[in-house]
Scaffold this motif. Structure first.
Motif, PDB file in Angstrom:
ATOM      1  N   ALA A 106      38.319  45.842  32.061  1.00  0.00           N
ATOM      2  CA  ALA A 106      36.972  45.553  32.543  1.00  0.00           C
ATOM      3  C   ALA A 106      36.709  46.322  33.840  1.00  0.00           C
ATOM      4  CB  ALA A 106      36.813  44.055  32.783  1.00  0.00           C
ATOM      5  N   ARG A 107      35.450  46.346  34.239  1.00  0.00           N
ATOM      6  CA  ARG A 107      35.095  47.012  35.508  1.00  0.00           C
ATOM      7  C   ARG A 107      35.365  46.043  36.654  1.00  0.00           C
ATOM      8  NH1 ARG A 107      31.040  48.304  39.223  1.00  0.00           N
ATOM      9  NH2 ARG A 107      30.817  50.572  39.617  1.00  0.00           N
ATOM     10  N   GLU A 108      36.661  45.890  36.942  1.00  0.00           N
ATOM     11  CA  GLU A 108      37.133  44.944  37.958  1.00  0.00           C
ATOM     12  C   GLU A 108      38.366  45.556  38.608  1.00  0.00           C
ATOM     13  OE1 GLU A 108      39.391  41.963  39.876  1.00  0.00           O
ATOM     14  OE2 GLU A 108      40.046  42.771  37.940  1.00  0.00           O
ATOM     15  N   VAL A 109      38.503  45.411  39.918  1.00  0.00           N
ATOM     16  CA  VAL A 109      39.485  46.187  40.657  1.00  0.00           C
ATOM     17  C   VAL A 109      40.919  45.857  40.268  1.00  0.00           C
ATOM     18  CG1 VAL A 109      39.462  44.576  42.625  1.00  0.00           C
ATOM     19  CG2 VAL A 109      40.231  46.944  42.948  1.00  0.00           C
ATOM     20  N   ARG A 110      41.238  44.581  40.070  1.00  0.00           N
ATOM     21  CA  ARG A 110      42.629  44.268  39.743  1.00  0.00           C
ATOM     22  C   ARG A 110      42.987  44.792  38.355  1.00  0.00           C
ATOM     23  NH1 ARG A 110      45.849  38.472  39.329  1.00  0.00           N
ATOM     24  NH2 ARG A 110      47.952  39.379  39.425  1.00  0.00           N
ATOM     25  N   ALA A 111      42.068  44.684  37.419  1.00  0.00           N
ATOM     26  CA  ALA A 111      42.322  45.213  36.083  1.00  0.00           C
ATOM     27  C   ALA A 111      42.509  46.720  36.134  1.00  0.00           C
ATOM     28  CB  ALA A 111      41.162  44.855  35.154  1.00  0.00           C
ATOM     29  N   ARG A 122      44.023  42.537  31.174  1.00  0.00           N
ATOM     30  CA  ARG A 122      43.124  41.522  31.729  1.00  0.00           C
ATOM     31  C   ARG A 122      43.861  40.558  32.652  1.00  0.00           C
ATOM     32  NH1 ARG A 122      38.715  39.430  27.282  1.00  0.00           N
ATOM     33  NH2 ARG A 122      37.681  41.436  26.925  1.00  0.00           N
ATOM     34  N   PRO A 123      44.228  40.995  33.833  1.00  0.00           N
ATOM     35  CA  PRO A 123      44.803  40.052  34.803  1.00  0.00           C
ATOM     36  C   PRO A 123      43.722  39.146  35.374  1.00  0.00           C
ATOM     37  CG  PRO A 123      44.458  42.188  35.821  1.00  0.00           C
ATOM     38  CD  PRO A 123      44.105  42.354  34.367  1.00  0.00           C
ATOM     39  N   VAL A 124      44.134  38.096  36.050  1.00  0.00           N
ATOM     40  CA  VAL A 124      43.172  37.237  36.749  1.00  0.00           C
ATOM     41  C   VAL A 124      42.413  38.091  37.762  1.00  0.00           C
ATOM     42  CG1 VAL A 124      42.925  35.274  38.310  1.00  0.00           C
ATOM     43  CG2 VAL A 124      44.595  35.186  36.453  1.00  0.00           C
ATOM     44  N   PRO A 125      41.088  38.073  37.755  1.00  0.00           N
ATOM     45  CA  PRO A 125      40.327  38.933  38.669  1.00  0.00           C
ATOM     46  C   PRO A 125      40.676  38.698  40.131  1.00  0.00           C
ATOM     47  CG  PRO A 125      38.896  38.030  36.970  1.00  0.00           C
ATOM     48  CD  PRO A 125      40.210  37.318  36.838  1.00  0.00           C
ATOM     49  N   ALA A 126      40.481  39.741  40.935  1.00  0.00           N
ATOM     50  CA  ALA A 126      40.864  39.678  42.352  1.00  0.00           C
ATOM     51  C   ALA A 126      39.897  38.845  43.175  1.00  0.00           C
ATOM     52  CB  ALA A 126      40.932  41.097  42.919  1.00  0.00           C
ATOM     53  N   TRP A 139      49.771  46.481  46.509  1.00  0.00           N
ATOM     54  CA  TRP A 139      50.876  45.525  46.428  1.00  0.00           C
ATOM     55  C   TRP A 139      50.347  44.118  46.140  1.00  0.00           C
ATOM     56  CZ3 TRP A 139      56.177  45.824  46.430  1.00  0.00           C
ATOM     57  CH2 TRP A 139      56.878  44.625  46.598  1.00  0.00           C
ATOM     58  N   GLY A 140      49.306  43.723  46.863  1.00  0.00           N
ATOM     59  CA  GLY A 140      48.753  42.390  46.659  1.00  0.00           C
ATOM     60  C   GLY A 140      48.210  42.183  45.259  1.00  0.00           C
ATOM     61  N   LEU A 141      47.671  43.244  44.663  1.00  0.00           N
ATOM     62  CA  LEU A 141      47.128  43.143  43.312  1.00  0.00           C
ATOM     63  C   LEU A 141      48.208  43.167  42.242  1.00  0.00           C
ATOM     64  CD1 LEU A 141      44.131  45.605  43.762  1.00  0.00           C
ATOM     65  CD2 LEU A 141      43.944  43.129  43.450  1.00  0.00           C
ATOM     66  N   LEU A 142      49.303  43.885  42.502  1.00  0.00           N
ATOM     67  CA  LEU A 142      50.327  44.103  41.475  1.00  0.00           C
ATOM     68  C   LEU A 142      51.516  43.161  41.577  1.00  0.00           C
ATOM     69  CD1 LEU A 142      50.387  48.011  41.508  1.00  0.00           C
ATOM     70  CD2 LEU A 142      49.349  46.537  39.777  1.00  0.00           C
ATOM     71  N   HIS A 146      48.903  36.763  35.008  1.00  0.00           N
ATOM     72  CA  HIS A 146      48.270  35.468  34.775  1.00  0.00           C
ATOM     73  C   HIS A 146      48.179  34.636  36.044  1.00  0.00           C
ATOM     74  CE1 HIS A 146      52.644  34.941  34.009  1.00  0.00           C
ATOM     75  NE2 HIS A 146      52.477  33.865  34.752  1.00  0.00           N
ATOM     76  N   ASP A 147      48.732  35.141  37.161  1.00  0.00           N
ATOM     77  CA  ASP A 147      48.662  34.427  38.440  1.00  0.00           C
ATOM     78  C   ASP A 147      47.574  35.040  39.319  1.00  0.00           C
ATOM     79  OD1 ASP A 147      50.766  32.720  37.799  1.00  0.00           O
ATOM     80  OD2 ASP A 147      52.269  34.123  38.572  1.00  0.00           O
ATOM     81  N   ARG A 148      47.021  34.223  40.183  1.00  0.00           N
ATOM     82  CA  ARG A 148      46.005  34.728  41.099  1.00  0.00           C
ATOM     83  C   ARG A 148      46.671  35.580  42.184  1.00  0.00           C
ATOM     84  NH1 ARG A 148      40.935  33.625  41.492  1.00  0.00           N
ATOM     85  NH2 ARG A 148      41.159  31.869  40.036  1.00  0.00           N
TER      86      ARG A 148
END
Length: 380
Positions: free
Chosen positions: A129-134, A185-189, A207-210, A215-217
């Motif tokens: 999706a157009r989302e930074v963590r993804a 599809r990780p949990v969005p940031a 680092w914070g995103l990865l 499945h965790d925030r």
């Protein structure tokens, strides 16, 4: 022999048994070898005989016996035992051989240590999706699977956020492609790339995103910028910087790393050690690496398997946790077995061997951070 080498050795034994018609079963694409649990037998264990028993229409113990005789003759394997319902337990030859093989492999392969071709036959399409963590997760997964030989493309639902480029993200196509794909599809940031870059900068943001599992925030607070032991990112990068400082310090003292020198006998402080007339120096495995080095050596040996598992499971968080473990083991080793001489102590074979291990740890840390798209500074 590294765990990856042992896995290939067992797989080769299965192929031989099938080719020789001693075993009638499909050859698996890979064989999983794990460290023996406390109280178990040998250095490593494998359940491949139980896996093949059904297809081969044989008891697992019989399959294990067929494989044992083919693995036991391989170089680097000291003993193969059958335990329980058909587990194979492996004891490798003298640890020094395996340790040196690991250090040599790290030195020769550099940042590519742990890369391979296990996924060379795979053509993958990741979509997010157009989302930074993804986007950041898809990019990290792309690096991981490409490092194992896969060909991969990444697409996004819509046009990329311009700030993604500052996080090292590239997208090959936009819109849903008309081919089989794997959704990332990780949990969005809960924040945009621009907001994270402003608050944290690219390295801490990645680092914070990865670091958390998908499945965790993701925890994206100011603790990612703390320069202290409580911040895992700082500890990993500081461990890498410390290994590079050790190399510079050794150069000033006039010595370099050697993964397998002969150990020198003890000598009075300030004197030059000499071997006793006619005596052979002890092998380094008996003198230079004590128990404090073993966890670090084991982690370096396991590193290729961790990278492959992270690629297969699309899980960059596994690489982050591996980097944390290597950093922790490095500091324990460094404090117990200093790679640099102290005071008027002269550089010895022990120092050269310890420096080789420290440098290998630094290389693995830099390589792992690189796969996550994070810089590994020489100085902190």
């Amino acid at each position: 022999m590294t765990p990856a080498d042992l896995s290939r050795t067992v797989l080769h034994a299965v192929r031989r048994a099938v080719d020789e018609d001693a075993l009638r079963a499909p050859v698996p694409t890979r064989v999983r070898v794990e460290r023996t649990r406390p109280g178990g037998s040998g250095d490593y264990a494998c359940a491949v005989a139980l896996q093949l028993a059904g297809p081969a229409a044989l008891p697992a113990l019989e399959v294990a016996r067929i494989l044992r005789e083919r693995v036991a003759a391989e170089p680097g394997v000291g003993r193969v035992e059958i335990t329980g319902p058909g587990f194979l337990s492996f004891t490798l030859d003298a640890p020094a051989v395996g340790d040196r093989a690991v250090l040599d492999a790290v030195r020769e392969q550099g940042l590519a240590y742990g890369h391979g071709d296990a996924l060379r036959d795979e053509i993958l399409q990741f979509h997010h999706a157009r989302e930074v963590r993804a986007a950041v997760t898809a990019q990290a997964v792309r690096r991981l699977v490409a490092a194992q030989g896969a060909r991969v493309r990444v697409s996004c639902d819509a046009a990329s956020d311009p700030d993604w480029a500052r996080l090292g993200v590239t997208v090959d196509a936009h819109g849903t492609p008309p081919v089989p794909l794997t959704e990332v599809r990780p949990v969005p940031a809960g924040a945009t790339a621009g907001e994270l870059l402003e608050r944290l900068g690219p390295d801490a943001a990645r680092w914070g995103l990865l670091r958390p599992a998908g499945h965790d925030r993701a925890a994206l607070g100011p603790e990612l910028l703390v320069q202290g032991e409580a911040n895992p990112l700082f500890r990993v990068r500081y461990a890498h910087a410390r290994t590079r400082a050790l190399t510079r310090g050794a150069a000033l003292l006039g010595f370099t790393a050697d993964p397998a020198p002969h150990a020198e006998p003890a000598a009075p402080r300030g004197s030059r050690p000499e071997h006793a007339p006619g005596a052979e120096p002890a092998p380094y495995s008996e003198v230079l690496y004590d128990g404090a080095a073993r966890p670090l050596l084991d982690l370096l040996a396991d590193h290729p398997g961790v990278l492959l598992a992270a690629a297969r499971h699309r899980a960059p968080d596994r690489v982050a946790r591996q980097m944390e473990a290597v950093a922790h083991a490095f500091f324990d080793f460094h404090d117990s077995c200093p790679p640099l001489p102290a005071g008027d102590e002269k550089p010895s074979a022990a120092h050269r061997a310890r420096l080789a291990l420290a440098e290998a740890a630094g290389t693995v840390l830099a390589g792992g951070l690189s796969l996550l798209g994070i810089r590994a500074p020489e100085h902190l």
